[in-house]
Design a protein around this motif. Structure first.
Motif, PDB file in Angstrom:
ATOM      1  N   SER A  47       0.804  -1.224   0.000  1.00  0.00           N
ATOM      2  CA  SER A  47       0.000   0.000   0.000  1.00  0.00           C
ATOM      3  C   SER A  47       0.839   1.278   0.000  1.00  0.00           C
ATOM      4  CB  SER A  47      -0.959   0.015   1.203  1.00  0.00           C
ATOM      5  OG  SER A  47      -0.212   0.021   2.415  1.00  0.00           O
ATOM      6  N   ARG A  48       2.033   1.217   0.600  1.00  0.00           N
ATOM      7  CA  ARG A  48       2.794   2.443   0.794  1.00  0.00           C
ATOM      8  C   ARG A  48       4.273   2.191   0.527  1.00  0.00           C
ATOM      9  NH1 ARG A  48       4.426   5.133   5.687  1.00  0.00           N
ATOM     10  NH2 ARG A  48       4.114   7.383   5.591  1.00  0.00           N
ATOM     11  N   TYR A  75      -1.098  -1.916  -9.306  1.00  0.00           N
ATOM     12  CA  TYR A  75      -2.494  -2.174  -8.932  1.00  0.00           C
ATOM     13  C   TYR A  75      -2.912  -3.494  -9.558  1.00  0.00           C
ATOM     14  CZ  TYR A  75      -7.480  -1.480  -8.099  1.00  0.00           C
ATOM     15  OH  TYR A  75      -8.769  -1.622  -7.665  1.00  0.00           O
ATOM     16  N   ASP A  84      -1.204   2.820  -2.812  1.00  0.00           N
ATOM     17  CA  ASP A  84      -1.966   4.067  -2.701  1.00  0.00           C
ATOM     18  C   ASP A  84      -1.043   5.282  -2.678  1.00  0.00           C
ATOM     19  OD1 ASP A  84      -4.265   2.509  -2.418  1.00  0.00           O
ATOM     20  OD2 ASP A  84      -4.038   2.429  -0.236  1.00  0.00           O
ATOM     21  N   GLN A  85       0.082   5.128  -1.997  1.00  0.00           N
ATOM     22  CA  GLN A  85       0.955   6.286  -1.783  1.00  0.00           C
ATOM     23  C   GLN A  85       2.413   5.954  -2.080  1.00  0.00           C
ATOM     24  OE1 GLN A  85       0.350   7.417   2.303  1.00  0.00           O
ATOM     25  NE2 GLN A  85      -1.252   8.884   1.789  1.00  0.00           N
ATOM     26  N   GLN A 105      -3.130   3.285  -9.219  1.00  0.00           N
ATOM     27  CA  GLN A 105      -4.246   3.892  -8.482  1.00  0.00           C
ATOM     28  C   GLN A 105      -3.659   4.681  -7.322  1.00  0.00           C
ATOM     29  OE1 GLN A 105      -7.558   3.969  -9.153  1.00  0.00           O
ATOM     30  NE2 GLN A 105      -7.100   2.947 -11.088  1.00  0.00           N
ATOM     31  N   CYS A 107      -2.612   8.043  -5.042  1.00  0.00           N
ATOM     32  CA  CYS A 107      -3.188   9.291  -4.564  1.00  0.00           C
ATOM     33  C   CYS A 107      -2.215  10.451  -4.793  1.00  0.00           C
ATOM     34  CB  CYS A 107      -3.512   9.198  -3.075  1.00  0.00           C
ATOM     35  SG  CYS A 107      -4.843   8.038  -2.659  1.00  0.00           S
ATOM     36  N   SER A 130      -7.353   8.485  -9.350  1.00  0.00           N
ATOM     37  CA  SER A 130      -7.423   7.303  -8.505  1.00  0.00           C
ATOM     38  C   SER A 130      -8.870   6.978  -8.144  1.00  0.00           C
ATOM     39  CB  SER A 130      -6.610   7.536  -7.231  1.00  0.00           C
ATOM     40  OG  SER A 130      -6.813   6.474  -6.338  1.00  0.00           O
ATOM     41  N   ASN A 132      -9.409   5.267  -5.578  1.00  0.00           N
ATOM     42  CA  ASN A 132      -9.303   5.068  -4.137  1.00  0.00           C
ATOM     43  C   ASN A 132     -10.083   6.156  -3.392  1.00  0.00           C
ATOM     44  OD1 ASN A 132      -8.488   4.812  -1.442  1.00  0.00           O
ATOM     45  ND2 ASN A 132      -6.499   3.978  -2.056  1.00  0.00           N
ATOM     46  N   ASN A 134     -10.220   6.650  -0.340  1.00  0.00           N
ATOM     47  CA  ASN A 134      -9.539   7.102   0.866  1.00  0.00           C
ATOM     48  C   ASN A 134      -8.501   8.187   0.597  1.00  0.00           C
ATOM     49  OD1 ASN A 134     -10.934   5.248   2.527  1.00  0.00           O
ATOM     50  ND2 ASN A 134      -9.528   3.619   1.927  1.00  0.00           N
ATOM     51  N   CYS A 135      -8.361   8.609  -0.648  1.00  0.00           N
ATOM     52  CA  CYS A 135      -7.407   9.666  -0.956  1.00  0.00           C
ATOM     53  C   CYS A 135      -7.870  10.969  -0.312  1.00  0.00           C
ATOM     54  CB  CYS A 135      -7.283   9.874  -2.469  1.00  0.00           C
ATOM     55  SG  CYS A 135      -6.388   8.556  -3.302  1.00  0.00           S
TER      56      CYS A 135
END
Length: 498
Positions: A47-48, A75, A84-85, A105, A107, A130, A132, A134-135
């Motif tokens: 994820s990061r 992704y 994500d990041q 994808q 952010c 994205s 996502n 949660n961005c």
């Protein structure tokens, strides 16, 4: 990767982060401040990716010939998991090469002002936003709404677009007094050459300098370049019998760390049973076999190399695959290289080209193939040197296991299976591996052949079809220039005449 990059601040070549699953902890990447080649981030679902201390990418080599930073396919559509990041909060300069982002994808990437970071190169950012949910949005304090992630600590730091007109390159703020020294890269904390966050050319004792200051004349203060740093001497380390290891019996878990980043070992290397396994008498702990990979940077041993014990998990002497010379200034008896009693199947000493003095003894390695005495004799500098090959795997056993040299090797033989292990190449050599042909008339990058070695044409050469792109390395040897010609040389831009 953990062993390679933990506590690493400068990556001299390329940094590739690929196939990292979503449960991986990549916090060890936080120490990296500088990459000499390119950064590739691809095919990950973690994820990061925390690269928040990476300040500069130099782009000495470029991914796909164009990109210093390439980020794609992070992704997985089938699992809906992805990165994500990518926290590049300190990245303020890419000296050479562009950036491309696609099929991610991620952010906040679209908020970054890449023109502040990239000097020369294309900027290709996939416009797809994205999915996502949660961005988060950039903090209101971020200049022009540019950030790597939510929060004021993740705002993009501008060091070029927001500078005063008086600044020739980078700055630490909008005032004329905020200009960085001309030798700085990535920004600065003040106006002096010692205030740079990174150096454009070379760093010498904390001061950024132009490499042109160093001329080819006798110079008592001359230094060597190691990456983008000047050093007083090449990375030379003491081996057994010298310095702090003068009275040490063997390499073991307590001293192997002293060989980190060594290229030349001044002394001897002994690897015996107490090197690998617990020594109750001296209370020396057992060695992790991975620790032996510290020797991968070693190119020369001035004394002897003696290996009498080896981890069963290693099928070759691959930690010494870059060793080029064993000088044999000091020997055990008459021997300067001994490999005995191991369970390895091949030697893997693909770079070894010289045994300067002393004899070779390769014996009682019951599984060992590729032990032809003839190629050892070609490494000797004196007719008095001898090689003793006995008690290893016989030819029938090796043939049954199909342990034979690659077809791209000459009759000189090889060190191990595969085209990168040939003693000499039947046709051409490319990046250390034997190949059938070079990219002379097609393929990327275009090449020329010199002494049966494939060498890249200069980037300013126009790739040609049906004829050679260049006759030799260098911008003066192009068949046709990709951009402009300045005298004998192909250049990226024409000189303005006043």
């Amino acid at each position: 990767m953990v062993k390679t990059y933990s506590n690493c601040t400068i990556v001299l070549e390329n940094l590739e982060i690929t196939y990292m699953e979503d449960h991986r902890d990549l916090s060890f990447l936080r120490s990296i401040k500088e990459v000499g080649g390119y950064v590739l981030i691809a095919l990950n679902t973690v994820s990061r990716i925390p690269l928040e201390n990476l300040r500069i990418i130099r782009g000495h080599s470029l991914y796909d010939g164009s990109f210093a930073l390439s980020v794609f396919s992070n992704y997985n559509n089938s699992t809906n998991k992805g990165t994500d990041q990518i926290l590049l909060t300190s990245l303020t300069e890419i000296l050479k090469g562009g950036v491309n982002f696609f099929n991610n994808q991620l952010c906040n990437v679209e908020t970054i002002q890449w023109s502040d970071i990239v000097n020369v190169g294309n900027i290709s950012i996939d416009p797809t936003p994205s999915k996502n949910k949660n961005c988060g949005k950039c903090d209101s304090s971020c200049f022009n709404g540019s950030c790597w992630a939510p929060g004021p600590q993740n705002c993009q730091t501008l060091t070029k677009l927001n500078c005063a007109q008086q600044c020739s390159r980078r700055c630490k703020g909008p005032s004329p007094s905020d200009c960085c020294n001309e030798h700085c890269a990535a920004g600065c904390t003040g106006p002096r050459a010692e205030d740079c966050l990174a150096c454009r050319d070379f760093q010498d004792n904390g001061v950024c300098k132009d490499s042109n200051l160093y001329q080819l004349v006798p110079n008592p203060h001359g230094k060597y370049s190691f990456g983008a740093t000047f050093v007083k001497s090449c990375p030379l380390c003491n081996g057994l019998g010298t310095g702090e290891l003068a009275h040490v019996l063997s390499i073991n878990a307590t001293n192997i760390g002293s060989f980190e980043n060594c290229t030349i070992i001044n002394g001897n290397i002994d690897i015996i049973i107490t090197s690998i396994y617990l020594d109750q008498f001296t209370k020396t702990p057992k060695m992790d076999p991975e620790q032996l990979n510290v020797f991968k940077t070693v190119k020369e041993i001035t004394g002897y190399l003696w290996i009498q014990t080896w981890p069963d998990t290693m099928s070759s002497l691959s930690p010494f695959e870059n060793l080029e010379v064993v000088q044999g200034r000091t020997k055990r008896g008459s021997r300067s290289l001994v490999v005995s009693g191991l369970h390895i199947t091949h030697l893997g000493l693909r770079s070894l080209r010289e045994i300067s003095d002393g004899d070779v003894f390769v014996s009682k390695n019951s599984e060992l193939c590729y032990t032809d005495a003839k190629h050892w004799q070609k490494l000797f500098k004196s007719p008095h040197q001898t090689v003793n090959i006995e008690g290893n795997a016989n030819a029938a056993t090796c043939a049954l296991r199909n342990d034979t040299c690659d077809r791209k090797c000459t009759v000189d033989g090889c060190w191990s299976p595969g085209p990168s292990m040939c003693i000499s190449c039947r046709d051409y050599k490319h990046d250390g591996s034997c190949v059938d042909s070079c990219n002379i008339l097609e393929g990327e990058p275009r090449e020329t052949a010199m002494n049966k070695t494939c060498i890249k044409c200069h980037p300013e050469c126009q790739p040609m079809n049906g004829t050679a792109t260049c006759s030799a390395p260098g911008s003066a040897n192009c068949t046709k220039c990709a951009n402009f010609k300045d005298g004998l040389f192909c250049v990226s831009r024409a000189r303005s005449v006043h």
